[in-house]
Structure formats: structure tokens, C-alpha cells
Design a protein around this motif. Structure first.
Motif, PDB file in Angstrom:
ATOM      1  N   TYR A  35       0.835  -1.193   0.000  1.00 22.68           N
ATOM      2  CA  TYR A  35       0.000   0.000   0.000  1.00 22.68           C
ATOM      3  C   TYR A  35       0.870   1.242   0.000  1.00 22.68           C
ATOM      4  O   TYR A  35       2.003   1.231   0.490  1.00 22.68           O
ATOM      5  CB  TYR A  35      -0.885   0.041   1.251  1.00 22.68           C
ATOM      6  N   GLY A  42      -5.650   8.195   3.431  1.00 18.14           N
ATOM      7  CA  GLY A  42      -6.023   6.793   3.310  1.00 18.14           C
ATOM      8  C   GLY A  42      -4.979   5.983   2.570  1.00 18.14           C
ATOM      9  O   GLY A  42      -4.071   6.520   1.944  1.00 18.14           O
ATOM     10  N   LEU A  43      -5.133   4.678   2.650  1.00 21.78           N
ATOM     11  CA  LEU A  43      -4.200   3.776   1.986  1.00 21.78           C
ATOM     12  C   LEU A  43      -4.658   3.480   0.565  1.00 21.78           C
ATOM     13  O   LEU A  43      -5.824   3.161   0.337  1.00 21.78           O
ATOM     14  CB  LEU A  43      -4.092   2.461   2.756  1.00 21.78           C
ATOM     15  N   PHE A 103       0.162  -5.275   9.438  1.00 19.78           N
ATOM     16  CA  PHE A 103       0.971  -4.332   8.680  1.00 19.78           C
ATOM     17  C   PHE A 103       2.395  -4.256   9.182  1.00 19.78           C
ATOM     18  O   PHE A 103       2.658  -4.404  10.382  1.00 19.78           O
ATOM     19  CB  PHE A 103       0.351  -2.937   8.773  1.00 19.78           C
TER      20      PHE A 103
ATOM     21  N   TYR B  35      -9.501  -0.149  11.451  1.00 21.92           N
ATOM     22  CA  TYR B  35      -8.099  -0.063  11.830  1.00 21.92           C
ATOM     23  C   TYR B  35      -7.831   1.289  12.477  1.00 21.92           C
ATOM     24  O   TYR B  35      -8.509   2.285  12.191  1.00 21.92           O
ATOM     25  CB  TYR B  35      -7.183  -0.202  10.604  1.00 21.92           C
ATOM     26  N   GLN B  37      -4.536   4.022  13.194  1.00 23.86           N
ATOM     27  CA  GLN B  37      -3.157   4.379  12.908  1.00 23.86           C
ATOM     28  C   GLN B  37      -2.784   5.553  13.809  1.00 23.86           C
ATOM     29  O   GLN B  37      -3.190   6.692  13.588  1.00 23.86           O
ATOM     30  CB  GLN B  37      -2.972   4.756  11.440  1.00 23.86           C
ATOM     31  N   LEU B  43      -0.585   0.608  10.915  1.00 21.16           N
ATOM     32  CA  LEU B  43      -1.993   0.331  11.183  1.00 21.16           C
ATOM     33  C   LEU B  43      -2.153  -0.886  12.078  1.00 21.16           C
ATOM     34  O   LEU B  43      -1.428  -1.882  11.925  1.00 21.16           O
ATOM     35  CB  LEU B  43      -2.730   0.059   9.870  1.00 21.16           C
ATOM     36  N   ILE B  90      -5.631   8.230  13.189  1.00 23.68           N
ATOM     37  CA  ILE B  90      -6.442   8.089  11.984  1.00 23.68           C
ATOM     38  C   ILE B  90      -7.167   6.749  12.095  1.00 23.68           C
ATOM     39  O   ILE B  90      -6.546   5.721  12.395  1.00 23.68           O
ATOM     40  CB  ILE B  90      -5.578   8.123  10.709  1.00 23.68           C
ATOM     41  N   LEU B  92      -9.445   4.007  10.066  1.00 23.65           N
ATOM     42  CA  LEU B  92      -9.734   3.623   8.685  1.00 23.65           C
ATOM     43  C   LEU B  92     -10.611   2.379   8.669  1.00 23.65           C
ATOM     44  O   LEU B  92     -10.390   1.441   9.434  1.00 23.65           O
ATOM     45  CB  LEU B  92      -8.442   3.314   7.928  1.00 23.65           C
ATOM     46  N   TYR B 102      -9.200  -3.178   0.464  1.00 26.92           N
ATOM     47  CA  TYR B 102      -9.220  -1.755   0.165  1.00 26.92           C
ATOM     48  C   TYR B 102      -9.603  -0.959   1.393  1.00 26.92           C
ATOM     49  O   TYR B 102     -10.293  -1.461   2.290  1.00 26.92           O
ATOM     50  CB  TYR B 102     -10.180  -1.481  -1.002  1.00 26.92           C
ATOM     51  N   PHE B 103      -9.168   0.290   1.409  1.00 29.57           N
ATOM     52  CA  PHE B 103      -9.351   1.139   2.572  1.00 29.57           C
ATOM     53  C   PHE B 103     -10.068   2.426   2.215  1.00 29.57           C
ATOM     54  O   PHE B 103      -9.938   2.936   1.094  1.00 29.57           O
ATOM     55  CB  PHE B 103      -7.984   1.486   3.191  1.00 29.57           C
ATOM     56  N   GLY B 104     -10.811   2.924   3.207  1.00 27.87           N
ATOM     57  CA  GLY B 104     -11.392   4.235   3.067  1.00 27.87           C
ATOM     58  C   GLY B 104     -10.341   5.308   3.236  1.00 27.87           C
ATOM     59  O   GLY B 104      -9.183   5.016   3.568  1.00 27.87           O
ATOM     60  N   PRO B 105     -10.720   6.565   3.043  1.00 31.96           N
ATOM     61  CA  PRO B 105      -9.764   7.675   3.127  1.00 31.96           C
ATOM     62  C   PRO B 105      -9.341   8.015   4.540  1.00 31.96           C
ATOM     63  O   PRO B 105      -8.444   8.824   4.738  1.00 31.96           O
ATOM     64  CB  PRO B 105     -10.528   8.832   2.482  1.00 31.96           C
ATOM     65  N   GLY B 106      -9.987   7.408   5.520  1.00 29.05           N
ATOM     66  CA  GLY B 106      -9.592   7.638   6.897  1.00 29.05           C
ATOM     67  C   GLY B 106     -10.300   8.818   7.541  1.00 29.05           C
ATOM     68  O   GLY B 106     -10.766   9.744   6.866  1.00 29.05           O
ATOM     69  N   ARG B 108      -9.352  11.485  10.507  1.00 28.08           N
ATOM     70  CA  ARG B 108      -8.279  11.972  11.377  1.00 28.08           C
ATOM     71  C   ARG B 108      -8.908  12.601  12.611  1.00 28.08           C
ATOM     72  O   ARG B 108      -9.585  13.618  12.521  1.00 28.08           O
ATOM     73  CB  ARG B 108      -7.405  12.980  10.648  1.00 28.08           C
TER      74      ARG B 108
END
Lengths: 113, 112
Positions: A35, A42-43, A103, B35, B37, B43, B90, B92, B102-106, B108
Motif C-alpha cells: 500500500y 487513506g491507503l 501491517f 483499523y 493508525q 496500522l 487516523i 480507517l 481496500y481502505f477508506g480515506p480515513g 483523522r
């Protein structure tokens, strides 16, 4: 304990050079994913390599996987300033392919224009 | 690939309050994941959100602190309860799609 260890922790290169990042892990895996994360956002999913694969390519990215050494590498060729980001490897190491990822600590890449 | 959105994208909250983060996936998925971070860190998985059953929490995370809802196959919420500055991170959400996870934009979160 952290499954993934990445090195280097930080890497600084000039635009046009290649960047190589390494990831090691401790247990058997179903797959390994790489990633990119820009500035704490985001990732972005880059590539997935399965445990029975040894190499995959996607554009300027090349990923290798050596399950005997429990390691993977991500190569970015002809780097660009826009490649500046943190890169993480993540392993799906749980039985049943549950999708729970572990991770690595990440490599921070800086590409200087 | 799955398209995942989160709301809010960021927030600043006072200690002792709670914040609920929403996650929407563009397709039906069996499992969604949350998750965390922490600043400068990687993460860590908080929990797996299962539709129709209680979430499954990882070691170090408890339902009272991070209650999760999963009302349908495209939506989940994570609440960060009774926040302290240590919760600044953050957050996610994630789900599986074709070709990977796949991940969302998070979101913060800063707790003052």
C-alpha cells in the motif's frame, strides 16, 4: 508482535532513480499486499501477491515474494516526485483467509525533483 | 476494487466526548474491518464488523470503548467513546474487493 518488518525505514532518492523497499514477516501467509499512503491520508492499494506467486508487475511497480525467506520487495522504477509517500506491506496471515491484515512499520520514501 | 467512503474526514473533539465514524462501501461485503493508525505508526486492526452479529475485537480493544454497528452489508459505524488525547489517530475502515483489501480515506481524529 508486529508481523511485518520493513527496511529501510526511510529512503531518499532523486527523480528517475529506482527505489527498493523490503518487507519481512514471521508466519505463513495467504497473500501479501503493498500500500501507499500520502501524508497520513487513506491507503492506496498497489498490488497483491499470493503465496504461490513469486513476482508481479503493475506499471512501474515490481513485487517479489520469497516464502522460503518470508520476505517481499517492492521496486519502483523511474521514480517521480509524486511517488513520495509511505509504503506499507500487509500480510493476510490468518487461517481461513479472513482478510485480517497485519501491517509492517512502513518505509517513508522521498523522491527529490 | 471496492470504493469506500468515510465520514467525517477529520474532527477535533474534547476529552470525555464520543465520536461516531461512518463507513460506506459501494458493494455488499460480508466483512468490514476497522483499523487505527496512531501518529507516526503503522496500522493496527481494532475489530471485524460482521453483519448480523457482534463485532469481533482484537486484543487490546474492547466493545465499551469502540462500539461498532453493522446494520447492513454496505455500512458500518465505529464509535470512539469517552475520548482521551491518546485516542488521537487516523481511523480507517476496510473491506475486501476483487484483487485485494481496500481502505477508506480515513478519519483523522484529534482529541484535546
Amino acid at each position: 508482535s508486529q508481523q511485518g518488518e520493513e527496511d529501510p525505514q526511510a529512503l531518499s532518492i532523486q527523480e528517475g532513480e529506482n527505489a527498493t523497499m523490503n518487507c519481512s514477516y514471521k508466519t505463513s501467509i495467504n497473500n501479501l499486499q503493498w500500500y501507499r499512503q500520502n501524508s497520513g491520508r487513506g491507503l492506496v492499494h498497489l498490488i497483491l501477491i499470493r503465496s504461490n506467486e513469486r513476482e508481479k508487475h503493475s506499471g512501474r511497480l515490481r513485487v517479489t515474494l520469497d516464502t522460503s525467506k518470508k520476505s517481499s520487495s517492492l521496486l519502483i522504477t523511474a521514480s517521480r516526485a509524486a511517488d513520495t509517500a509511505s509504503y506499507f506491506c500487509a500480510t493476510d496471515a490468518f487461517s481461513g483467509n479472513t482478510g485480517k491484515l497485519i501491517f509492517g512499520q512502513g518505509t517513508t520514501l522521498q523522491v527529490k525533483p | 476494487s471496492a470504493v469506500i467512503s468515510q465520514k467525517p474526514s477529520r474532527d477535533i473533539c474534547q476529552r470525555g466526548t464520543s465520536l461516531t465514524i461512518q463507513c460506506q462501501v459501494d458493494s455488499q461485503v460480508t466483512m468490514m474491518f476497522w483499523y487505527r493508525q496512531q501518529p507516526g505508526q503503522s496500522l493496527t486492526l481494532i475489530a471485524t464488523a460482521n453483519q448480523g452479529s457482534e463485532a469481533t475485537y482484537e486484543s487490546g480493544f474492547v466493545i465499551d470503548k469502540f462500539p461498532i454497528s453493522r446494520p447492513n452489508l454496505t455500512f458500518s459505524t465505529l464509535t470512539v467513546s469517552n475520548m482521551s488525547p491518546e485516542d488521537s489517530s487516523i481511523y480507517l475502515c476496510s473491506s475486501r474487493g476483487s484483487g485485494g483489501q481496500y481502505f477508506g480515506p480515513g478519519t483523522r481524529l484529534t482529541v484535546t
